[in-house]
Design a protein around this motif. Structure first.
Motif, PDB file in Angstrom:
ATOM      1  N   ALA A  77       0.824  -1.207   0.000  1.00  0.00           N
ATOM      2  CA  ALA A  77       0.000   0.000   0.000  1.00  0.00           C
ATOM      3  C   ALA A  77       0.857   1.255   0.000  1.00  0.00           C
ATOM      4  O   ALA A  77       0.581   2.216  -0.734  1.00  0.00           O
ATOM      5  CB  ALA A  77      -0.930  -0.007   1.210  1.00  0.00           C
ATOM      6  N   GLY A  78       1.922   1.261   0.808  1.00  0.00           N
ATOM      7  CA  GLY A  78       2.796   2.423   0.865  1.00  0.00           C
ATOM      8  C   GLY A  78       3.536   2.657  -0.439  1.00  0.00           C
ATOM      9  O   GLY A  78       3.709   3.803  -0.869  1.00  0.00           O
ATOM     10  N   ARG A 135       4.701   9.166  16.578  1.00  0.00           N
ATOM     11  CA  ARG A 135       3.760   9.165  17.689  1.00  0.00           C
ATOM     12  C   ARG A 135       2.349   8.741  17.292  1.00  0.00           C
ATOM     13  O   ARG A 135       1.630   8.140  18.098  1.00  0.00           O
ATOM     14  CB  ARG A 135       3.718  10.575  18.315  1.00  0.00           C
ATOM     15  CG  ARG A 135       4.954  10.849  19.148  1.00  0.00           C
ATOM     16  CD  ARG A 135       5.340  12.318  19.154  1.00  0.00           C
ATOM     17  NE  ARG A 135       6.571  12.504  19.938  1.00  0.00           N
ATOM     18  CZ  ARG A 135       7.781  12.244  19.474  1.00  0.00           C
ATOM     19  NH1 ARG A 135       7.946  11.779  18.259  1.00  0.00           N
ATOM     20  NH2 ARG A 135       8.858  12.436  20.234  1.00  0.00           N
ATOM     21  N   PHE A 136       1.951   9.046  16.082  1.00  0.00           N
ATOM     22  CA  PHE A 136       0.571   8.778  15.689  1.00  0.00           C
ATOM     23  C   PHE A 136       0.447   7.792  14.532  1.00  0.00           C
ATOM     24  O   PHE A 136      -0.664   7.452  14.129  1.00  0.00           O
ATOM     25  CB  PHE A 136      -0.120  10.096  15.310  1.00  0.00           C
ATOM     26  CG  PHE A 136      -0.079  11.124  16.394  1.00  0.00           C
ATOM     27  CD1 PHE A 136      -0.829  10.970  17.547  1.00  0.00           C
ATOM     28  CD2 PHE A 136       0.744  12.228  16.279  1.00  0.00           C
ATOM     29  CE1 PHE A 136      -0.783  11.926  18.553  1.00  0.00           C
ATOM     30  CE2 PHE A 136       0.795  13.190  17.283  1.00  0.00           C
ATOM     31  CZ  PHE A 136       0.028  13.040  18.433  1.00  0.00           C
ATOM     32  N   GLY A 137       1.566   7.326  13.981  1.00  0.00           N
ATOM     33  CA  GLY A 137       1.512   6.395  12.864  1.00  0.00           C
ATOM     34  C   GLY A 137       1.443   7.110  11.528  1.00  0.00           C
ATOM     35  O   GLY A 137       1.172   8.315  11.445  1.00  0.00           O
ATOM     36  N   ALA A 138       1.677   6.344  10.458  1.00  0.00           N
ATOM     37  CA  ALA A 138       1.791   6.930   9.118  1.00  0.00           C
ATOM     38  C   ALA A 138       0.476   6.982   8.363  1.00  0.00           C
ATOM     39  O   ALA A 138       0.330   7.776   7.430  1.00  0.00           O
ATOM     40  CB  ALA A 138       2.814   6.139   8.299  1.00  0.00           C
ATOM     41  N   ARG A 139      -0.478   6.143   8.721  1.00  0.00           N
ATOM     42  CA  ARG A 139      -1.682   5.980   7.899  1.00  0.00           C
ATOM     43  C   ARG A 139      -2.449   7.295   7.709  1.00  0.00           C
ATOM     44  O   ARG A 139      -2.711   7.718   6.574  1.00  0.00           O
ATOM     45  CB  ARG A 139      -2.591   4.929   8.525  1.00  0.00           C
ATOM     46  CG  ARG A 139      -3.881   4.665   7.755  1.00  0.00           C
ATOM     47  CD  ARG A 139      -4.611   3.464   8.345  1.00  0.00           C
ATOM     48  NE  ARG A 139      -5.844   3.185   7.652  1.00  0.00           N
ATOM     49  CZ  ARG A 139      -7.047   3.490   8.119  1.00  0.00           C
ATOM     50  NH1 ARG A 139      -7.153   4.102   9.293  1.00  0.00           N
ATOM     51  NH2 ARG A 139      -8.132   3.205   7.430  1.00  0.00           N
ATOM     52  N   SER A 281      -5.464   2.193   2.978  1.00  0.00           N
ATOM     53  CA  SER A 281      -5.639   0.739   2.997  1.00  0.00           C
ATOM     54  C   SER A 281      -4.467   0.016   3.662  1.00  0.00           C
ATOM     55  O   SER A 281      -4.473  -1.209   3.738  1.00  0.00           O
ATOM     56  CB  SER A 281      -5.819   0.210   1.578  1.00  0.00           C
ATOM     57  OG  SER A 281      -4.604   0.286   0.845  1.00  0.00           O
ATOM     58  N   ARG A 282      -3.471   0.755   4.150  1.00  0.00           N
ATOM     59  CA  ARG A 282      -2.275   0.109   4.705  1.00  0.00           C
ATOM     60  C   ARG A 282      -2.536  -0.552   6.049  1.00  0.00           C
ATOM     61  O   ARG A 282      -1.739  -1.353   6.510  1.00  0.00           O
ATOM     62  CB  ARG A 282      -1.136   1.119   4.835  1.00  0.00           C
ATOM     63  CG  ARG A 282      -1.245   2.043   6.012  1.00  0.00           C
ATOM     64  CD  ARG A 282      -0.064   3.013   6.091  1.00  0.00           C
ATOM     65  NE  ARG A 282      -0.081   4.007   5.029  1.00  0.00           N
ATOM     66  CZ  ARG A 282       0.984   4.283   4.275  1.00  0.00           C
ATOM     67  NH1 ARG A 282       2.115   3.644   4.448  1.00  0.00           N
ATOM     68  NH2 ARG A 282       0.897   5.220   3.345  1.00  0.00           N
TER      69      ARG A 282
END
Length: 304
Positions: A77-78, A135-139, A281-282
C-alpha cells in the motif's frame, strides 16, 4: 556473497525495456497518433516486458525485487501510494515553469526562483511530519498529505492568464505542505514493514518508485499538454513554447496551453486521490512495525 548478493541482469533488462518502451509511447503518441501501429507496438512491448519481469522475479534465485514483499500489506500500500504521489507532483514540476514564462511572462531565472517555495516548504514540513508519524503512525498523516496535494493540484490547474504570482505562491506552498506531510511518514512505514535483511532492497525499490513515477508523470503531463496545443501549433509541439515570447500574438497558444494544463493537473489530482486511498488501505498503526534507526537512514537515502 551468496544468493542475496547476486545481481539479476535479466530482471534489470526487462524492467528497463518496459520503462523505455512506455516512455517512448507516451512521448511520441501525440505526434504519431495514439492508435498508430508504432505506438501500439511500444505499449505492447512495455506490457510484455513487464509481465516477463514479474515471471522472472518469481522464479530467479536472487530477484531484483522479491515479489513476496508485496504480500506485506503496509509495504504494498505504501509503495503504491508513493508511486501515485510521484506521478502526481511530476506534472507541477513540468508545467509550472512553462506557465510562469509563457503565461505570466517571467524570465527563466525568475521562473526558477519562483518555483522554490514548494521545496522550501517541504524541507520545513518533512521533519515535523516524521516526528508526528513516530507518535501517531503513518496511515492518517500520509493520507492527509496526499489529500492536501490533491486539492493543491486542483487549484493549480485553475490558474488563468490574469493570475498574480501571489496566487501561484499560495498554491505552491500548499502543495509543499501536502508532499511534506506524506513523504517521511510513508517512507518510514514502508521501511518499517520489512525485516532488517530487506532494508537495502526496500530502500532501492522506493528510489526506483520515485524515479519511475517522476519520469512517467512528466511524460503523461507532456502528452496531455501536446494534445492540447497541437491543433494550434501543428507539428512544432513543445518547441512552440520556446519561441512563444518572441513578440508575436500567442493568445491562441496561451489558451490552448491553459486548457492542457488544466487537464494535466486534473489527472494529477486524481492520481493523488487514488494514492490517498492506497495509503488508507495500509492498515492500523498496530499492524505496522516501527522503523529502527537503521531504517530511518535508509528512508533518508530513498527520499533524497
Amino acid at each position: 556473497t551468496g544468493p542475496e548478493a547476486r545481481f539479476d541482469p535479466v530482471g534489470a533488462g526487462l524492467v528497463a525495456v518496459a520503462l523505455v518502451a512506455l516512455l517512448l509511447a507516451l512521448n511520441q503518441g501525440p505526434q504519431r497518433g495514439w492508435t498508430s501501429g508504432y505506438i501500439l507496438v511500444l505499449f505492447a512491448v512495455a506490457a510484455v516486458a513487464f509481465a516477463c519481469f514479474l515471471v522472472v522475479e518469481s522464479r530467479v534465485v536472487a530477484p531484483l525485487l522479491s515479489l513476496a514483499l508485496f504480500r506485506i500489506r503496509a509495504f504494498a500500500a505504501g509503495s503504491l501510494a508513493a508511486f501515485c504521489s510521484f506521478l502526481a507532483i511530476a506534472a507541477n514540476t513540468f508545467l509550472m515553469p512553462f506557465y510562469l514564462q509563457l503565461v505570466l511572462g517571467y524570465s527563466p531565472a525568475k521562473a526558477g526562483l519562483f518555483l522554490t517555495p514548494t521545496s522550501l516548504t517541504l524541507a520545513v514540513i518533512a521533519p515535523i511530519s516524521g516526528w508526528l508519524s513516530d507518535r501517531f503512525g503513518a496511515r492518517i498523516l500520509s493520507s492527509l498529505g496526499l489529500g492536501l496535494s490533491c486539492v493543491a493540484l486542483l487549484t493549480l490547474g485553475r490558474l488563468d492568464a490574469h493570475a498574480h504570482y501571489s496566487d501561484v505562491l499560495l498554491r505552491l506552498i500548499f502543495l509543499g505542505v501536502g508532499i511534506g506531510i506524506f513523504n517521511s511518514p510513508n517512507s518510514s512505514a514502508v521501511l518499517g514493514s520489512v525485516s532488517r535483511a530487506q532494508y537495502g532492497v526496500a530502500g532501492g525499490f522506493l528510489s526506483m518508485v520515485r524515479n519511475s513515477g517522476q519520469v512517467i508523470g512528466v511524460a503523461v503531463a507532456g502528452a496531455v499538454l501536446i494534445n492540447a496545443i497541437t491543433p494550434v501549433v501543428g507539428a512544432l509541439g513543445l518547441n512552440a513554447l520556446q519561441t512563444a515570447t518572441a513578440g508575436v500574438d500567442h493568445t491562441p497558444l496561451v489558451n490552448a496551453f491553459l486548457s492542457g494544463m488544466r487537464h494535466a493537473y486534473t489527472i494529477s489530482a486524481a492520481l493523488a486521490a487514488i494514492g490517498a486511498v492506497f495509503s488508507l488501505s495500509r492498515g492500523r498503526r498496530s499492524q505496522q512495525a516501527q522503523p529502527s534507526k537503521e531504517q530511518e537512514a535508509v528512508v533518508m537515502a530513498a527520499t533524497d
